[in-house]
Write an enzyme that holds these catalytic residues in place. Structure first.
Site, PDB file in Angstrom:
ATOM      1  N   ASP A  36      31.263  20.987  21.942  1.00  0.00           N
ATOM      2  CA  ASP A  36      30.371  22.108  21.319  1.00  0.00           C
ATOM      3  C   ASP A  36      29.710  22.670  22.422  1.00  0.00           C
ATOM      4  OD1 ASP A  36      29.944  22.683  18.056  1.00  0.00           O
ATOM      5  OD2 ASP A  36      28.849  23.672  19.633  1.00  0.00           O
ATOM      6  N   ASP A  60      31.782  24.635  26.965  1.00  0.00           N
ATOM      7  CA  ASP A  60      32.232  25.826  26.338  1.00  0.00           C
ATOM      8  C   ASP A  60      33.642  26.036  26.359  1.00  0.00           C
ATOM      9  OD1 ASP A  60      32.359  28.755  25.891  1.00  0.00           O
ATOM     10  OD2 ASP A  60      30.364  29.170  26.471  1.00  0.00           O
ATOM     11  N   ILE A  61      34.116  26.353  25.305  1.00  0.00           N
ATOM     12  CA  ILE A  61      35.657  26.581  25.438  1.00  0.00           C
ATOM     13  C   ILE A  61      36.177  27.755  26.283  1.00  0.00           C
ATOM     14  CG2 ILE A  61      36.309  25.108  23.231  1.00  0.00           C
ATOM     15  CD1 ILE A  61      37.005  27.949  22.291  1.00  0.00           C
ATOM     16  N   TYR A 153      37.632  39.350  14.128  1.00  0.00           N
ATOM     17  CA  TYR A 153      37.978  37.832  13.606  1.00  0.00           C
ATOM     18  C   TYR A 153      39.466  37.835  13.299  1.00  0.00           C
ATOM     19  CZ  TYR A 153      37.141  33.540  11.023  1.00  0.00           C
ATOM     20  OH  TYR A 153      37.383  32.178  10.676  1.00  0.00           O
ATOM     21  N   LYS A 157      42.500  35.608  14.978  1.00  0.00           N
ATOM     22  CA  LYS A 157      43.319  34.664  14.211  1.00  0.00           C
ATOM     23  C   LYS A 157      44.546  34.645  14.046  1.00  0.00           C
ATOM     24  CE  LYS A 157      39.344  32.004  13.512  1.00  0.00           C
ATOM     25  NZ  LYS A 157      39.250  30.823  14.077  1.00  0.00           N
TER      26      LYS A 157
HETATM   27  N1  NAD Z   1      34.450  28.139   7.046  1.00  0.00           N
HETATM   28  C1  NAD Z   1      35.274  28.923   6.584  1.00  0.00           C
HETATM   29  O1  NAD Z   1      35.392  29.322   5.582  1.00  0.00           O
HETATM   30  C2  NAD Z   1      36.369  29.167   7.515  1.00  0.00           C
HETATM   31  C3  NAD Z   1      37.740  29.667   7.047  1.00  0.00           C
HETATM   32  C4  NAD Z   1      38.632  30.041   7.702  1.00  0.00           C
HETATM   33  C5  NAD Z   1      38.851  29.653   9.070  1.00  0.00           C
HETATM   34  N2  NAD Z   1      37.739  28.801   9.487  1.00  0.00           N
HETATM   35  C6  NAD Z   1      37.661  28.574  10.995  1.00  0.00           C
HETATM   36  O2  NAD Z   1      37.419  27.088  10.998  1.00  0.00           O
HETATM   37  C7  NAD Z   1      36.783  26.834  12.333  1.00  0.00           C
HETATM   38  C8  NAD Z   1      35.482  26.011  11.846  1.00  0.00           C
HETATM   39  O3  NAD Z   1      34.708  26.662  11.214  1.00  0.00           O
HETATM   40  P1  NAD Z   1      33.132  26.324  10.750  1.00  0.00           P
HETATM   41  O4  NAD Z   1      33.212  26.889   9.321  1.00  0.00           O
HETATM   42  O5  NAD Z   1      33.111  24.833  10.695  1.00  0.00           O
HETATM   43  O6  NAD Z   1      32.235  26.987  11.722  1.00  0.00           O
HETATM   44  P2  NAD Z   1      30.742  26.449  12.249  1.00  0.00           P
HETATM   45  O7  NAD Z   1      30.083  27.827  12.760  1.00  0.00           O
HETATM   46  O8  NAD Z   1      30.152  25.474  11.166  1.00  0.00           O
HETATM   47  O9  NAD Z   1      31.343  25.634  13.487  1.00  0.00           O
HETATM   48  C9  NAD Z   1      32.072  26.150  14.494  1.00  0.00           C
HETATM   49  C10 NAD Z   1      31.604  25.430  15.616  1.00  0.00           C
HETATM   50  O10 NAD Z   1      32.189  25.920  16.724  1.00  0.00           O
HETATM   51  C11 NAD Z   1      31.331  25.932  17.932  1.00  0.00           C
HETATM   52  N3  NAD Z   1      31.321  26.889  18.834  1.00  0.00           N
HETATM   53  C12 NAD Z   1      31.411  28.341  18.953  1.00  0.00           C
HETATM   54  N4  NAD Z   1      31.773  28.877  20.060  1.00  0.00           N
HETATM   55  C13 NAD Z   1      31.873  27.826  20.852  1.00  0.00           C
HETATM   56  C14 NAD Z   1      32.351  27.797  22.260  1.00  0.00           C
HETATM   57  N5  NAD Z   1      32.539  28.924  22.949  1.00  0.00           N
HETATM   58  N6  NAD Z   1      32.635  26.405  22.896  1.00  0.00           N
HETATM   59  C15 NAD Z   1      32.581  25.450  22.207  1.00  0.00           C
HETATM   60  N7  NAD Z   1      32.059  25.519  20.709  1.00  0.00           N
HETATM   61  C16 NAD Z   1      31.984  26.806  20.308  1.00  0.00           C
HETATM   62  C17 NAD Z   1      29.747  26.121  17.337  1.00  0.00           C
HETATM   63  O11 NAD Z   1      28.765  25.812  17.990  1.00  0.00           O
HETATM   64  C18 NAD Z   1      29.934  25.333  16.030  1.00  0.00           C
HETATM   65  O12 NAD Z   1      29.447  24.068  16.352  1.00  0.00           O
HETATM   66  C19 NAD Z   1      36.527  28.046  13.056  1.00  0.00           C
HETATM   67  O13 NAD Z   1      37.423  28.443  13.942  1.00  0.00           O
HETATM   68  C20 NAD Z   1      36.658  29.100  11.695  1.00  0.00           C
HETATM   69  O14 NAD Z   1      37.102  30.461  12.283  1.00  0.00           O
HETATM   70  C21 NAD Z   1      36.387  28.818   8.880  1.00  0.00           C
END
Ligand code: NAD
Length: 261
Positions: A36, A60-61, A153, A157
């Site tokens: 993360d 950081d990715i 977004y 995606k």
């Molecule tokens: N929660 C939803 O409803 C939902 C729906 C569709 C898709 N998603 C996707 O699922 C994935 C997880 O979502 P979530 O709800 O757990 O989000 P979240 O925000 O709770 O977790 C995302 C994590 O990614 C980390 N992150 C962000 N940028 C980063 C970077 N540059 N390098 C490393 N880490 C980084 C953040 O610090 C965070 O811990 C995401 O890709 C999101 O787009 C989520």
């Protein structure tokens, strides 16, 4: 113990859906590495999973060299990665497309699309070397649904859907399968704030045929299935996980006619 002796790497795995997946893989016997960009979350996660087979890295990715160094550490420790989960992702403030700020647009594309490709390429090269692997990326319902406010977004995606399809063709020959999951609104992760708004939860539930937001445990079970031996013939697909919300018209012509409007 479906994942005994397997190694799983989850980006953004210290929080939300990624962390729930880490927990799921650990409980099925896997060794799990997460990263993360948020050092505080990494420390918290390492503490929470102390004594379990989990390592957490701050990286950081969007930083190619940093992610190469993390991959090298994981291979030093475990010698392989069987499953890569591309979980890290961000969303921009919800505004109409004409008002989107360049900096927000760039950040979403940089993280969700470019960063995810960097990690996929770095881990993919190593999977080619080990002659096999499974790559699962977190896309979104937003990739297939036109919805106001989500432009950057949605583009990012949708890019992951295309990446998934292309890599299936390119890397299938090396024993690597590439899939993506496109969830609708989940009751967790980045929606934690939204869950405090009953009106918004109600709105999402009403536009979902099964009448509720996605449950995190169900998603974790689905991801574990996709990573399992049984799913080894699924390749190149983005699987929508949204209770039927995509393409669903909450009110139909028949509803209007029946109400005599
Ligand atoms: N929660 C939803 O409803 C939902 C729906 C569709 C898709 N998603 C996707 O699922 C994935 C997880 O979502 P979530 O709800 O757990 O989000 P979240 O925000 O709770 O977790 C995302 C994590 O990614 C980390 N992150 C962000 N940028 C980063 C970077 N540059 N390098 C490393 N880490 C980084 C953040 O610090 C965070 O811990 C995401 O890709 C999101 O787009 C989520």
């Amino acid at each position: 113990m479906k994942f005994k002796d397997k190694v799983v790497f989850i980006t953004g795995g210290t929080r939300g859906l990624g962390k729930a997946m880490a927990q799921g893989f650990l409980s099925e016997g896997a060794s799990v590495a997460v990263n993360d960009k948020d050092a505080e979350m990494v420390a918290k996660c390492a503490e929470e999973f102390k004594g379990k087979s989990l390592v957490a890295y701050t990286a950081d990715i969007t930083d190619y060299e940093e992610m190469e160094s993390v991959a090298a550490k994981v291979w030093d420790a475990w010698g392989r990665v069987d499953v890569l989960i591309n979980g890290a992702g961000v969303v921009a403030p919800l505004v109409p497309a004409e008002k989107a700020k360049k900096a927000d647009f760039d950040r979403v594309i940089d993280v969700n699309l470019k960063g995810t490709f960097y990690v996929t390429q770095i881990f993919g090269r190593k999977m080619i070397g080990q002659k096999g692997g499974r790559i699962i990326s977190m896309s979104s319902q937003a990739a297939v649904l036109g919805e106001r406010g989500f432009l950057s977004y949605s583009i990012s995606k949708a890019g992951l859907m295309t990446m998934t399809r292309n890599l299936a063709y390119e890397w299938g020959r090396y024993g690597i399968t590439t899939c993506a999951v496109a969830p609708g609104f989940m009751a967790g992760g980045m929606n934690e704030g939204l869950l405090k708004r009953g009106d918004l939860v109600d709105f999402i539930s009403k536009r979902t045929p099964v009448g509720k937001m996605g449950q995190v445990d169900d998603l974790v079970a689905f991801i574990l299935f996709l990573a399992s031996k049984e799913a080894s013939y699924i390749n190149g697909e983005t699987l929508v996980f949204d209770g039927g919300a995509t393409g669903y018209a909450p009110e139909t012509l028949l509803d209007v006619i029946s109400k005599g409007r």
